[in-house]
Design a protein around this motif. Sequence first.
Motif, PDB file in Angstrom:
ATOM      1  N   GLU A 150       4.952  -3.810  -9.663  1.00  7.83           N
ATOM      2  CA  GLU A 150       5.981  -3.259  -8.788  1.00  7.83           C
ATOM      3  C   GLU A 150       5.360  -2.553  -7.584  1.00  7.83           C
ATOM      4  OE1 GLU A 150       9.116  -2.507 -12.447  1.00  7.83           O
ATOM      5  OE2 GLU A 150       8.261  -0.794 -11.387  1.00  7.83           O
ATOM      6  N   ARG A 151       4.285  -1.816  -7.815  1.00 11.83           N
ATOM      7  CA  ARG A 151       3.610  -1.149  -6.699  1.00 11.83           C
ATOM      8  C   ARG A 151       3.009  -2.162  -5.743  1.00 11.83           C
ATOM      9  NH1 ARG A 151       1.345   3.477  -9.869  1.00 11.83           N
ATOM     10  NH2 ARG A 151      -0.347   2.043 -10.284  1.00 11.83           N
ATOM     11  N   PHE A 152       2.439  -3.228  -6.288  1.00 12.51           N
ATOM     12  CA  PHE A 152       1.840  -4.267  -5.441  1.00 12.51           C
ATOM     13  C   PHE A 152       2.879  -4.857  -4.501  1.00 12.51           C
ATOM     14  CE2 PHE A 152      -0.933  -7.515  -4.093  1.00 12.51           C
ATOM     15  CZ  PHE A 152      -0.167  -8.644  -3.956  1.00 12.51           C
ATOM     16  N   ALA A 153       4.068  -5.094  -5.004  1.00 12.60           N
ATOM     17  CA  ALA A 153       5.120  -5.685  -4.182  1.00 12.60           C
ATOM     18  C   ALA A 153       5.496  -4.788  -3.005  1.00 12.60           C
ATOM     19  CB  ALA A 153       6.344  -5.975  -5.034  1.00 12.60           C
ATOM     20  N   GLU A 154       5.258  -3.488  -3.138  1.00 16.38           N
ATOM     21  CA  GLU A 154       5.631  -2.546  -2.087  1.00 16.38           C
ATOM     22  C   GLU A 154       4.528  -2.314  -1.052  1.00 16.38           C
ATOM     23  OE1 GLU A 154       8.334   0.000  -5.238  1.00 16.38           O
ATOM     24  OE2 GLU A 154       6.743   0.983  -4.132  1.00 16.38           O
ATOM     25  N   GLU A 155       3.303  -2.656  -1.400  1.00 20.22           N
ATOM     26  CA  GLU A 155       2.174  -2.351  -0.521  1.00 20.22           C
ATOM     27  C   GLU A 155       1.674  -3.591   0.201  1.00 20.22           C
ATOM     28  OE1 GLU A 155       0.478   1.062  -3.509  1.00 20.22           O
ATOM     29  OE2 GLU A 155      -0.787  -0.605  -2.961  1.00 20.22           O
ATOM     30  N   LEU A 156       1.233  -3.399   1.426  1.00 19.37           N
ATOM     31  CA  LEU A 156       0.579  -4.496   2.151  1.00 19.37           C
ATOM     32  C   LEU A 156      -0.869  -4.555   1.723  1.00 19.37           C
ATOM     33  CD1 LEU A 156       1.907  -4.094   5.782  1.00 19.37           C
ATOM     34  CD2 LEU A 156       2.470  -5.888   4.170  1.00 19.37           C
ATOM     35  N   PRO A 157      -1.437  -5.737   1.589  1.00 16.18           N
ATOM     36  CA  PRO A 157      -2.833  -5.843   1.193  1.00 16.18           C
ATOM     37  C   PRO A 157      -3.763  -5.387   2.307  1.00 16.18           C
ATOM     38  CG  PRO A 157      -1.980  -7.980   1.794  1.00 16.18           C
ATOM     39  CD  PRO A 157      -0.816  -7.019   1.829  1.00 16.18           C
ATOM     40  N   GLY A 158      -4.940  -4.905   1.927  1.00 14.44           N
ATOM     41  CA  GLY A 158      -5.907  -4.385   2.883  1.00 14.44           C
ATOM     42  C   GLY A 158      -6.583  -5.439   3.735  1.00 14.44           C
ATOM     43  N   TRP A 159      -6.599  -6.707   3.326  1.00 15.11           N
ATOM     44  CA  TRP A 159      -7.356  -7.687   4.109  1.00 15.11           C
ATOM     45  C   TRP A 159      -6.549  -8.333   5.224  1.00 15.11           C
ATOM     46  CZ3 TRP A 159      -7.215  -9.320  -1.287  1.00 15.11           C
ATOM     47  CH2 TRP A 159      -6.236 -10.253  -1.553  1.00 15.11           C
ATOM     48  N   PHE A 160      -5.245  -8.071   5.312  1.00 13.39           N
ATOM     49  CA  PHE A 160      -4.450  -8.589   6.422  1.00 13.39           C
ATOM     50  C   PHE A 160      -4.347  -7.518   7.486  1.00 13.39           C
ATOM     51  CE2 PHE A 160      -2.427 -11.252   3.031  1.00 13.39           C
ATOM     52  CZ  PHE A 160      -2.929 -12.447   3.488  1.00 13.39           C
ATOM     53  N   VAL A 161      -4.627  -7.873   8.694  1.00 17.47           N
ATOM     54  CA  VAL A 161      -4.558  -6.929   9.800  1.00 17.47           C
ATOM     55  C   VAL A 161      -3.115  -6.885  10.301  1.00 17.47           C
ATOM     56  CG1 VAL A 161      -5.406  -6.426  12.107  1.00 17.47           C
ATOM     57  CG2 VAL A 161      -6.924  -7.481  10.429  1.00 17.47           C
ATOM     58  N   PRO A 162      -2.532  -5.697  10.427  1.00 18.70           N
ATOM     59  CA  PRO A 162      -1.161  -5.611  10.920  1.00 18.70           C
ATOM     60  C   PRO A 162      -1.030  -6.241  12.309  1.00 18.70           C
ATOM     61  CG  PRO A 162      -1.883  -3.492  10.073  1.00 18.70           C
ATOM     62  CD  PRO A 162      -3.080  -4.388  10.099  1.00 18.70           C
ATOM     63  N   ARG A 176       2.859 -12.982   6.705  1.00 16.72           N
ATOM     64  CA  ARG A 176       1.850 -12.303   5.892  1.00 16.72           C
ATOM     65  C   ARG A 176       2.479 -11.699   4.635  1.00 16.72           C
ATOM     66  NH1 ARG A 176      -0.418 -10.392  11.158  1.00 16.72           N
ATOM     67  NH2 ARG A 176      -2.215 -11.718  11.492  1.00 16.72           N
ATOM     68  N   ALA A 177       3.639 -11.095   4.782  1.00 19.34           N
ATOM     69  CA  ALA A 177       4.320 -10.505   3.631  1.00 19.34           C
ATOM     70  C   ALA A 177       4.685 -11.589   2.610  1.00 19.34           C
ATOM     71  CB  ALA A 177       5.568  -9.753   4.084  1.00 19.34           C
ATOM     72  N   GLN A 178       5.102 -12.756   3.100  1.00 17.92           N
ATOM     73  CA  GLN A 178       5.430 -13.859   2.194  1.00 17.92           C
ATOM     74  C   GLN A 178       4.183 -14.371   1.474  1.00 17.92           C
ATOM     75  OE1 GLN A 178       7.441 -16.598   4.801  1.00 17.92           O
ATOM     76  NE2 GLN A 178       9.421 -15.612   4.532  1.00 17.92           N
ATOM     77  N   ILE A 179       3.070 -14.461   2.186  1.00 22.92           N
ATOM     78  CA  ILE A 179       1.805 -14.896   1.568  1.00 22.92           C
ATOM     79  C   ILE A 179       1.383 -13.885   0.504  1.00 22.92           C
ATOM     80  CG2 ILE A 179      -0.664 -15.240   1.981  1.00 22.92           C
ATOM     81  CD1 ILE A 179       0.154 -16.391   4.748  1.00 22.92           C
ATOM     82  N   THR A 180       1.490 -12.617   0.837  1.00 22.54           N
ATOM     83  CA  THR A 180       1.125 -11.569  -0.105  1.00 22.54           C
ATOM     84  C   THR A 180       1.974 -11.657  -1.369  1.00 22.54           C
ATOM     85  OG1 THR A 180       0.476 -10.111   1.697  1.00 22.54           O
ATOM     86  CG2 THR A 180       0.969  -9.064  -0.410  1.00 22.54           C
ATOM     87  N   ALA A 181       3.262 -11.814  -1.197  1.00 24.18           N
ATOM     88  CA  ALA A 181       4.161 -11.924  -2.352  1.00 24.18           C
ATOM     89  C   ALA A 181       3.849 -13.172  -3.167  1.00 24.18           C
ATOM     90  CB  ALA A 181       5.612 -11.930  -1.884  1.00 24.18           C
ATOM     91  N   ALA A 182       3.562 -14.276  -2.479  1.00 24.27           N
ATOM     92  CA  ALA A 182       3.237 -15.524  -3.177  1.00 24.27           C
ATOM     93  C   ALA A 182       1.954 -15.364  -3.988  1.00 24.27           C
ATOM     94  CB  ALA A 182       3.115 -16.667  -2.175  1.00 24.27           C
ATOM     95  N   LEU A 183       0.945 -14.735  -3.403  1.00 26.00           N
ATOM     96  CA  LEU A 183      -0.305 -14.508  -4.141  1.00 26.00           C
ATOM     97  C   LEU A 183      -0.073 -13.586  -5.334  1.00 26.00           C
ATOM     98  CD1 LEU A 183      -2.833 -14.126  -1.205  1.00 26.00           C
ATOM     99  CD2 LEU A 183      -2.835 -15.927  -2.938  1.00 26.00           C
ATOM    100  N   ALA A 184       0.753 -12.578  -5.146  1.00 20.91           N
ATOM    101  CA  ALA A 184       1.029 -11.629  -6.231  1.00 20.91           C
ATOM    102  C   ALA A 184       1.722 -12.317  -7.401  1.00 20.91           C
ATOM    103  CB  ALA A 184       1.883 -10.478  -5.721  1.00 20.91           C
ATOM    104  N   ALA A 185       2.466 -13.364  -7.123  1.00 19.27           N
ATOM    105  CA  ALA A 185       3.208 -14.063  -8.170  1.00 19.27           C
ATOM    106  C   ALA A 185       2.307 -14.974  -9.014  1.00 19.27           C
ATOM    107  CB  ALA A 185       4.343 -14.889  -7.549  1.00 19.27           C
ATOM    108  N   LEU A 186       1.109 -15.259  -8.532  1.00 18.61           N
ATOM    109  CA  LEU A 186       0.200 -16.120  -9.287  1.00 18.61           C
ATOM    110  C   LEU A 186      -0.364 -15.383 -10.495  1.00 18.61           C
ATOM    111  CD1 LEU A 186      -1.970 -17.747  -6.455  1.00 18.61           C
ATOM    112  CD2 LEU A 186      -0.081 -18.792  -7.710  1.00 18.61           C
TER     113      LEU A 186
END
Length: 167
Positions: free
Chosen positions: A84-96, A106-116
């Motif tokens: 749940e916390r992961f879904a709320e935070e942006l990952p550190g390796w993506f530059v805003p 980027r948010a969609q990629i992050t969510a997709a990776l989190a689902a794996l």
Amino acid sequence: MPPSEETLTRLHADYAVSAYRFAWSVTKDELLAQEVVQELFLKLARDAAVVAQAESERAVIFTLTRNLALDALRRRSSRQEAMERFAEELPGWFVPSADAEAEETRAQITAALAALPEEQRSVIHLHVWEELGFREIGELLGLPTQTVASRYRYGLEKLRAQKHTLV
């Protein structure tokens, strides 16, 4: 035997960022990943022989990081809380980005990776961001090369399927 200050400084300069990113990809928690990296370097400060005797110091660093990250997750009271916390935070390796569309992607990629599953996410991270080959990843994780390749392929298939549902 503790390593020299010079050796520890070099190991930190060479691997701290990569170890953090890998720990973050396993734990999906910024603070926990930072703790894992701290624990990694404390372990290295106590015993440099673990790296000095290794055929590949990079493999040892990532193996230790993975094991420490998994141990940290086991100690946590709830894996669901971490998700749940992961879904709320942006990952550190993506530059805003100022581009709202790029940020959404980027948010969609992050969510997709989190689902794996963790096994697939780890393999994808090591292959894409750390630029390790499947054989090297297999040695690092103690898996046959075919298993690593399969996890990578299955992970990519899941990401592609999610991409089609998002478009």
